[in-house]
Design a protein around this motif. Sequence first.
Motif, PDB file in Angstrom:
ATOM      1  N   PRO A 114       0.852  -1.281  -0.063  1.00 49.03           N
ATOM      2  CA  PRO A 114      -0.165  -0.087   0.279  1.00 49.03           C
ATOM      3  C   PRO A 114       0.961   1.679   0.017  1.00 49.03           C
ATOM      4  CG  PRO A 114      -0.279  -1.219   1.949  1.00 49.03           C
ATOM      5  CD  PRO A 114       0.723  -1.895   1.375  1.00 49.03           C
ATOM      6  N   VAL A 115      -0.112   2.668  -0.170  1.00 53.33           N
ATOM      7  CA  VAL A 115       0.844   3.546  -0.234  1.00 53.33           C
ATOM      8  C   VAL A 115       0.087   4.115   1.090  1.00 53.33           C
ATOM      9  CG1 VAL A 115       1.790   4.105  -2.581  1.00 53.33           C
ATOM     10  CG2 VAL A 115      -0.993   4.792  -1.804  1.00 53.33           C
ATOM     11  N   ILE A 116       0.624   5.768   1.372  1.00 54.22           N
ATOM     12  CA  ILE A 116      -0.246   5.973   2.690  1.00 54.22           C
ATOM     13  C   ILE A 116      -1.398   7.731   1.932  1.00 54.22           C
ATOM     14  CG2 ILE A 116       0.502   7.735   4.578  1.00 54.22           C
ATOM     15  CD1 ILE A 116       2.678   5.924   5.053  1.00 54.22           C
ATOM     16  N   GLU A 117      -2.154   7.378   2.544  1.00 57.19           N
ATOM     17  CA  GLU A 117      -3.444   7.945   2.035  1.00 57.19           C
ATOM     18  C   GLU A 117      -3.603   9.675   2.236  1.00 57.19           C
ATOM     19  OE1 GLU A 117      -8.387   7.598   2.154  1.00 57.19           O
ATOM     20  OE2 GLU A 117      -7.623   8.954   3.979  1.00 57.19           O
ATOM     21  N   GLN A 118      -2.410  10.263   3.335  1.00 59.72           N
ATOM     22  CA  GLN A 118      -2.368  11.490   3.644  1.00 59.72           C
ATOM     23  C   GLN A 118      -1.108  12.122   2.873  1.00 59.72           C
ATOM     24  OE1 GLN A 118      -3.185   8.477   6.091  1.00 59.72           O
ATOM     25  NE2 GLN A 118      -4.216   9.379   7.294  1.00 59.72           N
ATOM     26  N   CYS A 119      -0.856  11.128   1.999  1.00 64.14           N
ATOM     27  CA  CYS A 119       0.244  12.113   1.517  1.00 64.14           C
ATOM     28  C   CYS A 119       0.685  12.417  -0.298  1.00 64.14           C
ATOM     29  CB  CYS A 119       1.340  10.950   1.790  1.00 64.14           C
ATOM     30  SG  CYS A 119       2.220  10.568   2.864  1.00 64.14           S
ATOM     31  N   ASN A 120       1.099  12.974  -0.643  1.00 63.30           N
ATOM     32  CA  ASN A 120       1.043  13.286  -2.211  1.00 63.30           C
ATOM     33  C   ASN A 120       1.390  13.234  -3.076  1.00 63.30           C
ATOM     34  OD1 ASN A 120       1.202  16.060   0.197  1.00 63.30           O
ATOM     35  ND2 ASN A 120      -0.569  16.794  -0.849  1.00 63.30           N
ATOM     36  N   LEU A 121       2.129  12.556  -3.355  1.00 67.53           N
ATOM     37  CA  LEU A 121       2.503  12.017  -4.420  1.00 67.53           C
ATOM     38  C   LEU A 121       3.570  10.175  -3.933  1.00 67.53           C
ATOM     39  CD1 LEU A 121       3.986  12.177  -6.877  1.00 67.53           C
ATOM     40  CD2 LEU A 121       6.714  13.228  -5.499  1.00 67.53           C
ATOM     41  N   HIS A 122       3.562   9.446  -4.862  1.00 70.48           N
ATOM     42  CA  HIS A 122       3.640   8.270  -4.875  1.00 70.48           C
ATOM     43  C   HIS A 122       3.899   7.665  -5.282  1.00 70.48           C
ATOM     44  CE1 HIS A 122       0.288   8.576  -1.256  1.00 70.48           C
ATOM     45  NE2 HIS A 122      -0.311   9.211  -2.330  1.00 70.48           N
ATOM     46  N   TYR A 123       5.176   6.573  -5.356  1.00 75.06           N
ATOM     47  CA  TYR A 123       5.602   5.705  -6.548  1.00 75.06           C
ATOM     48  C   TYR A 123       5.535   3.804  -6.085  1.00 75.06           C
ATOM     49  CZ  TYR A 123       8.216   9.964  -7.243  1.00 75.06           C
ATOM     50  OH  TYR A 123       8.209  11.246  -7.800  1.00 75.06           O
ATOM     51  N   GLU A 124       5.211   3.471  -6.605  1.00 73.87           N
ATOM     52  CA  GLU A 124       5.444   1.863  -6.407  1.00 73.87           C
ATOM     53  C   GLU A 124       6.389   1.419  -6.854  1.00 73.87           C
ATOM     54  OE1 GLU A 124       1.660  -0.001  -7.405  1.00 73.87           O
ATOM     55  OE2 GLU A 124       0.534   1.551  -6.827  1.00 73.87           O
ATOM     56  N   CYS A 125       6.797   0.610  -6.655  1.00 72.38           N
ATOM     57  CA  CYS A 125       8.099   0.074  -6.800  1.00 72.38           C
ATOM     58  C   CYS A 125       8.725  -1.365  -6.981  1.00 72.38           C
ATOM     59  CB  CYS A 125       9.490   1.064  -6.404  1.00 72.38           C
ATOM     60  SG  CYS A 125       9.669   2.209  -6.153  1.00 72.38           S
ATOM     61  N   LYS A 126       8.747  -1.864  -7.698  1.00 68.24           N
ATOM     62  CA  LYS A 126       9.525  -3.567  -8.143  1.00 68.24           C
ATOM     63  C   LYS A 126      11.090  -3.989  -7.196  1.00 68.24           C
ATOM     64  CE  LYS A 126       8.940  -6.393 -11.758  1.00 68.24           C
ATOM     65  NZ  LYS A 126       9.441  -6.722 -12.509  1.00 68.24           N
ATOM     66  N   ILE A 127      11.364  -4.432  -7.149  1.00 67.71           N
ATOM     67  CA  ILE A 127      12.585  -4.730  -6.824  1.00 67.71           C
ATOM     68  C   ILE A 127      13.387  -5.233  -7.909  1.00 67.71           C
ATOM     69  CG2 ILE A 127      14.604  -5.119  -5.225  1.00 67.71           C
ATOM     70  CD1 ILE A 127      12.636  -4.735  -3.088  1.00 67.71           C
ATOM     71  N   VAL A 128      14.398  -4.949  -7.881  1.00 66.69           N
ATOM     72  CA  VAL A 128      15.130  -5.416  -9.894  1.00 66.69           C
ATOM     73  C   VAL A 128      16.368  -5.414  -9.397  1.00 66.69           C
ATOM     74  CG1 VAL A 128      13.602  -4.970 -10.905  1.00 66.69           C
ATOM     75  CG2 VAL A 128      15.174  -2.736 -10.761  1.00 66.69           C
ATOM     76  N   TYR A 129      17.061  -5.147  -7.970  1.00 69.74           N
ATOM     77  CA  TYR A 129      18.480  -5.344  -8.192  1.00 69.74           C
ATOM     78  C   TYR A 129      18.632  -4.961  -5.958  1.00 69.74           C
ATOM     79  CZ  TYR A 129      23.775  -4.577  -8.120  1.00 69.74           C
ATOM     80  OH  TYR A 129      24.818  -5.062  -7.405  1.00 69.74           O
ATOM     81  N   LYS A 130      20.041  -4.782  -6.066  1.00 73.32           N
ATOM     82  CA  LYS A 130      20.188  -4.348  -4.722  1.00 73.32           C
ATOM     83  C   LYS A 130      21.082  -5.453  -3.815  1.00 73.32           C
ATOM     84  CE  LYS A 130      19.269  -9.170  -1.474  1.00 73.32           C
ATOM     85  NZ  LYS A 130      18.681  -9.881  -0.575  1.00 73.32           N
ATOM     86  N   GLN A 131      22.150  -4.613  -3.359  1.00 73.28           N
ATOM     87  CA  GLN A 131      23.483  -3.635  -3.282  1.00 73.28           C
ATOM     88  C   GLN A 131      23.857  -3.540  -1.745  1.00 73.28           C
ATOM     89  OE1 GLN A 131      26.701  -4.445  -5.960  1.00 73.28           O
ATOM     90  NE2 GLN A 131      26.711  -4.679  -3.653  1.00 73.28           N
ATOM     91  N   GLU A 132      24.305  -4.812  -1.292  1.00 73.83           N
ATOM     92  CA  GLU A 132      25.026  -4.011   0.536  1.00 73.83           C
ATOM     93  C   GLU A 132      26.014  -3.604  -0.083  1.00 73.83           C
ATOM     94  OE1 GLU A 132      26.137  -7.520   3.302  1.00 73.83           O
ATOM     95  OE2 GLU A 132      24.740  -8.799   1.956  1.00 73.83           O
ATOM     96  N   MET A 133      26.098  -2.571   1.064  1.00 75.76           N
ATOM     97  CA  MET A 133      27.557  -1.405   0.735  1.00 75.76           C
ATOM     98  C   MET A 133      28.543  -2.474   1.034  1.00 75.76           C
ATOM     99  SD  MET A 133      26.791   2.113   2.422  1.00 75.76           S
ATOM    100  CE  MET A 133      28.167   2.907   2.164  1.00 75.76           C
ATOM    101  N   GLN A 134      29.299  -1.830   0.503  1.00 75.72           N
ATOM    102  CA  GLN A 134      31.274  -2.546   0.776  1.00 75.72           C
ATOM    103  C   GLN A 134      31.604  -1.504   1.355  1.00 75.72           C
ATOM    104  OE1 GLN A 134      32.625  -5.212  -1.740  1.00 75.72           O
ATOM    105  NE2 GLN A 134      30.399  -5.792  -2.890  1.00 75.72           N
ATOM    106  N   PRO A 135      32.147  -1.403   2.813  1.00 81.35           N
ATOM    107  CA  PRO A 135      33.230  -0.913   3.255  1.00 81.35           C
ATOM    108  C   PRO A 135      34.403  -0.911   2.483  1.00 81.35           C
ATOM    109  CG  PRO A 135      32.678  -2.467   4.512  1.00 81.35           C
ATOM    110  CD  PRO A 135      31.819  -2.518   3.605  1.00 81.35           C
ATOM    111  N   ASP A 136      35.160  -1.217   2.300  1.00 82.68           N
ATOM    112  CA  ASP A 136      35.890  -0.903   1.447  1.00 82.68           C
ATOM    113  C   ASP A 136      35.837   0.235   0.508  1.00 82.68           C
ATOM    114  OD1 ASP A 136      37.365  -2.750   3.162  1.00 82.68           O
ATOM    115  OD2 ASP A 136      37.665  -4.403   1.361  1.00 82.68           O
ATOM    116  N   TYR A 137      35.376  -0.514  -0.210  1.00 80.67           N
ATOM    117  CA  TYR A 137      34.947   0.937  -1.525  1.00 80.67           C
ATOM    118  C   TYR A 137      34.442   2.584  -1.107  1.00 80.67           C
ATOM    119  CZ  TYR A 137      34.959  -3.687  -4.302  1.00 80.67           C
ATOM    120  OH  TYR A 137      35.133  -4.729  -4.879  1.00 80.67           O
ATOM    121  N   LEU A 138      34.591   2.985   0.826  1.00 82.18           N
ATOM    122  CA  LEU A 138      33.676   3.664   0.767  1.00 82.18           C
ATOM    123  C   LEU A 138      34.600   4.818   1.037  1.00 82.18           C
ATOM    124  CD1 LEU A 138      31.060   5.488   1.773  1.00 82.18           C
ATOM    125  CD2 LEU A 138      30.955   3.686   3.621  1.00 82.18           C
TER     126      LEU A 138
END
Length: 168
Positions: A114-138
Amino acid sequence: MFKDVPYDQYMTEVTQKLSSGGVFLTVKGEKLNTMTIGWGLIGHMWGKPIFIVPVRKSRFTYGLIEKSSEFTVSIPFDGLKKELALCGSRSGRDMDKFKEFGLTPVDGKVINTPVIEQCNLHYECKIVYKQEMQPDYLDLEYDEKWYGNKDYHTLYFGEIVACYVKVQ
Ligand SMILES: Cc1cc2nc3c(=O)[nH]c(=O)nc-3n(C[C@H](O)[C@H](O)[C@H](O)COP(=O)(O)O)c2cc1C
């Protein structure tokens, strides 16, 4: 009532809201939950409109989003400052934030989150990728400033499958 809008129509507003009080990230799993995020990116990748949201491992939301394939982002243009602060400091582990803070879930148009009724703008998103942060690269300065406790973010890339605003 909602009206579909191009995903990039409100990018300036989204960036402004993210950096001044945050926006709601909602995930549905064994429980429906929302939390405040102050960081995030909208852009274009893989030929698709993409919303990237960062979630630290310590969040209740992390356990939910890891098991989900989707999320929504809901943004108030004005107000809900108190609710954003509360959803950004209290955990769904301990309470139903929707009930406690008077937020109303409304069925997504395309996805099951769901989205939140009291808000004005909504994005519905389907997860296509995820990436754990790699501390060595930070950058070391960023690491020391934001991750003293080693509670790194995982970045979830959501294809924006619907974007709409509330109309009166
Ligand atoms: C303004 C604001 C911005 C925040 N941004 C993020 C964020 O981008 N990522 C994150 O993991 N936590 C962020 N938080 C912290 C979470 O919202 C907070 O830990 C929340 O209680 C987690 O809820 P949960 O345990 O129900 O998932 C933010 C908090 C506030 C107040």
